[in-house]
Design a protein around this motif. Structure first.
Motif, PDB file in Angstrom:
ATOM      1  N   ARG A 165       4.885 -26.145  -1.611  1.00 35.52           N
ATOM      2  CA  ARG A 165       6.035 -27.066  -1.523  1.00 35.52           C
ATOM      3  C   ARG A 165       6.203 -27.573  -0.091  1.00 35.52           C
ATOM      4  NH1 ARG A 165      10.773 -26.403   0.506  1.00 35.52           N
ATOM      5  NH2 ARG A 165      10.371 -24.183   0.823  1.00 35.52           N
ATOM      6  N   ALA A 166       6.200 -26.657   0.865  1.00 33.79           N
ATOM      7  CA  ALA A 166       6.414 -27.056   2.258  1.00 33.79           C
ATOM      8  C   ALA A 166       5.214 -27.818   2.811  1.00 33.79           C
ATOM      9  CB  ALA A 166       6.703 -25.823   3.107  1.00 33.79           C
ATOM     10  N   LEU A 167       4.002 -27.364   2.473  1.00 38.06           N
ATOM     11  CA  LEU A 167       2.798 -27.980   3.040  1.00 38.06           C
ATOM     12  C   LEU A 167       2.657 -29.437   2.612  1.00 38.06           C
ATOM     13  CD1 LEU A 167       0.331 -27.315   4.799  1.00 38.06           C
ATOM     14  CD2 LEU A 167      -0.900 -26.707   2.704  1.00 38.06           C
ATOM     15  N   LEU A 168       3.014 -29.756   1.371  1.00 39.88           N
ATOM     16  CA  LEU A 168       2.896 -31.131   0.902  1.00 39.88           C
ATOM     17  C   LEU A 168       3.838 -32.077   1.663  1.00 39.88           C
ATOM     18  CD1 LEU A 168       2.561 -30.534  -2.937  1.00 39.88           C
ATOM     19  CD2 LEU A 168       0.836 -31.550  -1.426  1.00 39.88           C
ATOM     20  N   GLY A 169       5.065 -31.627   1.914  1.00 43.97           N
ATOM     21  CA  GLY A 169       5.989 -32.450   2.672  1.00 43.97           C
ATOM     22  C   GLY A 169       5.561 -32.608   4.120  1.00 43.97           C
ATOM     23  N   LEU A 170       5.128 -31.523   4.734  1.00 40.67           N
ATOM     24  CA  LEU A 170       4.646 -31.590   6.109  1.00 40.67           C
ATOM     25  C   LEU A 170       3.426 -32.504   6.209  1.00 40.67           C
ATOM     26  CD1 LEU A 170       4.986 -27.791   6.884  1.00 40.67           C
ATOM     27  CD2 LEU A 170       6.275 -29.587   8.044  1.00 40.67           C
ATOM     28  N   GLY A 171       2.530 -32.375   5.232  1.00 42.81           N
ATOM     29  CA  GLY A 171       1.314 -33.180   5.247  1.00 42.81           C
ATOM     30  C   GLY A 171       1.604 -34.653   5.067  1.00 42.81           C
ATOM     31  N   LEU A 172       2.506 -34.984   4.138  1.00 43.16           N
ATOM     32  CA  LEU A 172       2.810 -36.403   3.928  1.00 43.16           C
ATOM     33  C   LEU A 172       3.452 -37.003   5.172  1.00 43.16           C
ATOM     34  CD1 LEU A 172       2.498 -38.387   1.442  1.00 43.16           C
ATOM     35  CD2 LEU A 172       4.998 -38.334   1.402  1.00 43.16           C
TER      36      LEU A 172
ATOM     37  N   THR B 187       3.048 -24.420   7.609  1.00 46.43           N
ATOM     38  CA  THR B 187       4.349 -23.980   7.091  1.00 46.43           C
ATOM     39  C   THR B 187       4.818 -22.717   7.806  1.00 46.43           C
ATOM     40  OG1 THR B 187       3.350 -22.638   5.349  1.00 46.43           O
ATOM     41  CG2 THR B 187       3.777 -24.911   4.831  1.00 46.43           C
ATOM     42  N   THR B 188       3.875 -21.864   8.188  1.00 48.82           N
ATOM     43  CA  THR B 188       4.190 -20.664   8.952  1.00 48.82           C
ATOM     44  C   THR B 188       3.667 -20.870  10.367  1.00 48.82           C
ATOM     45  OG1 THR B 188       4.014 -19.279   6.974  1.00 48.82           O
ATOM     46  CG2 THR B 188       3.885 -18.165   9.109  1.00 48.82           C
ATOM     47  N   THR B 189       4.574 -21.012  11.317  1.00 46.89           N
ATOM     48  CA  THR B 189       4.157 -21.395  12.661  1.00 46.89           C
ATOM     49  C   THR B 189       3.664 -20.228  13.498  1.00 46.89           C
ATOM     50  OG1 THR B 189       6.424 -21.201  13.501  1.00 46.89           O
ATOM     51  CG2 THR B 189       5.732 -23.366  12.663  1.00 46.89           C
ATOM     52  N   TRP B 190       3.943 -19.010  13.041  1.00 48.08           N
ATOM     53  CA  TRP B 190       3.363 -17.858  13.731  1.00 48.08           C
ATOM     54  C   TRP B 190       3.109 -16.716  12.764  1.00 48.08           C
ATOM     55  CZ3 TRP B 190       8.583 -18.520  16.236  1.00 48.08           C
ATOM     56  CH2 TRP B 190       9.559 -17.687  15.689  1.00 48.08           C
ATOM     57  N   ALA B 191       2.114 -15.916  13.085  1.00 43.59           N
ATOM     58  CA  ALA B 191       1.853 -14.647  12.398  1.00 43.59           C
ATOM     59  C   ALA B 191       2.280 -13.530  13.345  1.00 43.59           C
ATOM     60  CB  ALA B 191       0.371 -14.516  12.060  1.00 43.59           C
ATOM     61  N   THR B 192       2.714 -12.413  12.799  1.00 46.42           N
ATOM     62  CA  THR B 192       3.309 -11.366  13.623  1.00 46.42           C
ATOM     63  C   THR B 192       2.513 -10.070  13.540  1.00 46.42           C
ATOM     64  OG1 THR B 192       5.475 -12.340  13.224  1.00 46.42           O
ATOM     65  CG2 THR B 192       5.449 -10.124  14.103  1.00 46.42           C
ATOM     66  N   ARG B 193       2.326  -9.430  14.685  1.00 46.48           N
ATOM     67  CA  ARG B 193       1.678  -8.127  14.769  1.00 46.48           C
ATOM     68  C   ARG B 193       2.501  -7.218  15.677  1.00 46.48           C
ATOM     69  NH1 ARG B 193      -0.380 -10.257  11.122  1.00 46.48           N
ATOM     70  NH2 ARG B 193      -2.589 -10.474  10.607  1.00 46.48           N
ATOM     71  N   GLU B 194       2.271  -5.911  15.540  1.00 51.44           N
ATOM     72  CA  GLU B 194       2.969  -4.918  16.354  1.00 51.44           C
ATOM     73  C   GLU B 194       1.947  -3.950  16.920  1.00 51.44           C
ATOM     74  OE1 GLU B 194       5.848  -1.135  15.439  1.00 51.44           O
ATOM     75  OE2 GLU B 194       6.351  -3.022  14.438  1.00 51.44           O
ATOM     76  N   ALA B 195       2.041  -3.675  18.222  1.00 52.29           N
ATOM     77  CA  ALA B 195       1.076  -2.794  18.885  1.00 52.29           C
ATOM     78  C   ALA B 195       1.304  -1.342  18.460  1.00 52.29           C
ATOM     79  CB  ALA B 195       1.202  -2.923  20.392  1.00 52.29           C
ATOM     80  N   LEU B 196       0.233  -0.708  17.972  1.00 51.54           N
ATOM     81  CA  LEU B 196       0.296   0.692  17.561  1.00 51.54           C
ATOM     82  C   LEU B 196       0.069   1.648  18.733  1.00 51.54           C
ATOM     83  CD1 LEU B 196      -1.751   0.388  14.247  1.00 51.54           C
ATOM     84  CD2 LEU B 196       0.728   0.660  14.469  1.00 51.54           C
ATOM     85  N   GLU B 197      -0.409   1.121  19.832  1.00 51.24           N
ATOM     86  CA  GLU B 197      -0.633   1.881  21.054  1.00 51.24           C
ATOM     87  C   GLU B 197      -0.601   0.893  22.218  1.00 51.24           C
ATOM     88  OE1 GLU B 197      -5.241   2.433  21.631  1.00 51.24           O
ATOM     89  OE2 GLU B 197      -4.760   2.818  19.502  1.00 51.24           O
ATOM     90  N   ASP B 198      -0.618   1.422  23.437  1.00 47.29           N
ATOM     91  CA  ASP B 198      -0.704   0.520  24.582  1.00 47.29           C
ATOM     92  C   ASP B 198      -2.043  -0.211  24.547  1.00 47.29           C
ATOM     93  OD1 ASP B 198       1.714   1.559  25.347  1.00 47.29           O
ATOM     94  OD2 ASP B 198       0.970   2.641  27.101  1.00 47.29           O
TER      95      ASP B 198
ATOM     96  N   GLY C 289       9.044 -20.057  13.021  1.00 46.25           N
ATOM     97  CA  GLY C 289       9.020 -19.199  11.843  1.00 46.25           C
ATOM     98  C   GLY C 289       8.418 -19.965  10.684  1.00 46.25           C
ATOM     99  N   ASN C 290       9.071 -19.911   9.510  1.00 44.81           N
ATOM    100  CA  ASN C 290       8.647 -20.728   8.372  1.00 44.81           C
ATOM    101  C   ASN C 290       9.411 -22.045   8.398  1.00 44.81           C
ATOM    102  OD1 ASN C 290       7.140 -18.513   7.555  1.00 44.81           O
ATOM    103  ND2 ASN C 290       7.558 -18.877   5.398  1.00 44.81           N
ATOM    104  N   THR C 291       8.689 -23.143   8.275  1.00 42.55           N
ATOM    105  CA  THR C 291       9.323 -24.454   8.400  1.00 42.55           C
ATOM    106  C   THR C 291       8.961 -25.347   7.219  1.00 42.55           C
ATOM    107  OG1 THR C 291       9.712 -26.294   9.933  1.00 42.55           O
ATOM    108  CG2 THR C 291       7.443 -25.498   9.756  1.00 42.55           C
ATOM    109  N   GLY C 292       9.568 -26.520   7.188  1.00 37.62           N
ATOM    110  CA  GLY C 292       9.316 -27.479   6.116  1.00 37.62           C
ATOM    111  C   GLY C 292      10.467 -28.462   6.039  1.00 37.62           C
ATOM    112  N   ALA C 293      10.348 -29.406   5.125  1.00 35.74           N
ATOM    113  CA  ALA C 293      11.383 -30.432   4.965  1.00 35.74           C
ATOM    114  C   ALA C 293      12.474 -29.955   4.020  1.00 35.74           C
ATOM    115  CB  ALA C 293      10.763 -31.720   4.432  1.00 35.74           C
ATOM    116  N   LEU C 294      13.722 -30.173   4.409  1.00 33.47           N
ATOM    117  CA  LEU C 294      14.843 -29.997   3.493  1.00 33.47           C
ATOM    118  C   LEU C 294      15.013 -31.261   2.658  1.00 33.47           C
ATOM    119  CD1 LEU C 294      17.352 -28.282   5.943  1.00 33.47           C
ATOM    120  CD2 LEU C 294      16.182 -27.219   3.998  1.00 33.47           C
ATOM    121  N   ARG C 295      14.868 -32.429   3.300  1.00 32.38           N
ATOM    122  CA  ARG C 295      14.882 -33.721   2.618  1.00 32.38           C
ATOM    123  C   ARG C 295      13.852 -34.621   3.266  1.00 32.38           C
ATOM    124  NH1 ARG C 295      18.148 -37.254   2.829  1.00 32.38           N
ATOM    125  NH2 ARG C 295      18.125 -38.048   0.700  1.00 32.38           N
TER     126      ARG C 295
END
Length: 394
Positions: A240-247, A280-291, A380-386
């Motif tokens: 849904r979001a990708l089609l609006g962003l793409g158009l 549609t997702t502007t970032w992916a998230t990770r967490e460090a398990l060690e230094d 975060g997650n983005t897209g068109a509302l209208r």
């Protein structure tokens, strides 16, 4: 850390495509944010996605934005929120159910859905594109996948869209709405599983999931339902979001629409360019398990890092010309993540989006905005509302 650039990604006006990000990326490969570190360059994003010293970080999203309730519980328990053997176990069950052969078998149905909606578009010369095409297309595509009647699409699509509000930086504003949607989708998933077990469905994605889970006696009913709901959420919200962003990209680059109309062979590359240029997702998230030491910078254990997939795809080191161009072959983007948490449904999203684009290129000769679009924050997650548009028919 204090010497790093700072990006206020919690500001609704901030854009991962904006000048602040570009200045920060020129200055350093990472930046400080209110939510942890942002990783801005292609090489480092790719390294961290594949580095087992980092776990999936989105499990912590509810705490990050201060939300609670049924969505937060669902998110933490999902295949996205699991790590290590638990994640691998659930992923090994879900991936075969969405095999490429199975998804390609659905393509004629996706094509038909697109053409039916395009026939409706031909009755006018303007529309609000999200409600007239994107949402019903994504909804009917997912009901096809789930083995449901296509007329049931509003139930699925509207609740999946509401669920998507939990993934934006303004999530707390919509908490009651997405918690209610989460509960509705879990009831739907339970009904679909009952339908399979009663012998009324043997071919859908749900039927394939039930068979996979039944072959593995180590899985619970709750895990099955959770995996179905995360599939509905990802399947509807992404398309849904990708089609609006793409158009919108095509509206702002009409020469690219002309190129697509002249050559349908560009459709697969156009889909990839959507994801590279306006994911549609502007970032992916990770967490460090060690230094972890990287490029002289120590990322301490427990640090959350947000991998700016959009910024990395336009990193000048791998992208000399960042403009939207469906004719160019680019380096691999990270719009569907990577490593152990690479998006399970990426092939569905690529396939149904391609079907939608094929129908639209045969329908619109020219496209333009018909008023000002309304967008979710560009983080975060983005897209068109209208997305109001006007068009000339082909």
């Amino acid at each position: 850390m204090d010497d790093l650039p700072f990006l206020d990604v919690s500001d609704p006006a901030f854009s991962t495509r904006g000048p602040q990000m570009r200045v920060a990326r020129d200055a350093h490969w990472c930046a400080r944010t209110p939510y942890g570190l942002a990783v801005l360059r292609y090489r480092e994003v790719g390294r961290i996605l594949r580095d087992r010293r980092f776990r999936q970080g989105s499990h912590n999203w509810p705490e990050t934005v201060g939300i609670s309730g049924s969505f937060a519980d669902f998110w933490r328990d999902s295949v996205i929120g699991r790590e290590g053997p638990e994640h691998q176990r659930l992923r090994a069950l879900a991936v075969p159910a969405l095999s490429e052969d199975y998804v390609l078998g659905l393509k004629p149905a996706f094509d038909e859905i697109a053409m039916n909606l395009c026939n409706d578009l031909r009755k006018s010369d303007h529309c609000e594109f999200q409600s007239a095409f994107c949402e019903p297309f994504a909804g009917r595509a997912i009901t096809t996948l789930l083995g449901m009647e296509r007329d049931a699409w509003p139930l699925v699509a509207h609740n999946a869209a509401d669920l998507g509000l939990a993934m934006g930086i303004n999530a707390r504003k919509y908490e009651a709405r997405f918690n209610k949607a989460c509960e509705t989708l879990f009831r739907l998933a339970e009904d679909l599983v009952v339908k399979v077990r009663n012998g009324q469905d043997s071919e859908s994605y749900v039927a394939r999931m039930v068979a996979q889970f039944d072959r593995n006696g180590d899985c619970t009913q709750e895990e099955l339902l959770n995996t179905i709901v995360i599939s509905i959420f990802g399947g509807v919200d992404t398309t849904r979001a990708l089609l609006g962003l793409g158009l919108s990209l095509f509206i702002e680059a009409p020469d690219q629409w002309e190129a697509l109309r002249a050559d349908p062979g560009l459709i697969p590359n156009a889909v990839e360019e959507f994801i590279r240029a306006r994911p549609t997702t502007t970032w992916a998230t990770r967490e460090a398990l060690e230094d972890v030491e990287m490029n002289g910078q120590v990322i301490e254990k427990g640090t959350v890092v947000h991998l700016f997939v959009h910024a990395s795809a336009r990193d000048p080191s791998i992208c000399e010309d960042p403009r939207f161009d469906i004719t160019l072959k680019r380096r691999k983007h990270f719009g569907f993540g990577g490593g152990a948490h690479h998006c399970i449904g990426h092939f569905v999203a690529r396939t149904d989006t391609a079907s939608a684009l094929a129908g639209l290129r045969e329908t619109f000769r020219k496209i333009a905005y018909d008023g000002t679009p309304e967008w979710l924050p560009d983080s975060g997650n983005t897209g068109a509302l209208r997305l109001p548009i006007r068009y000339e028919l082909a």
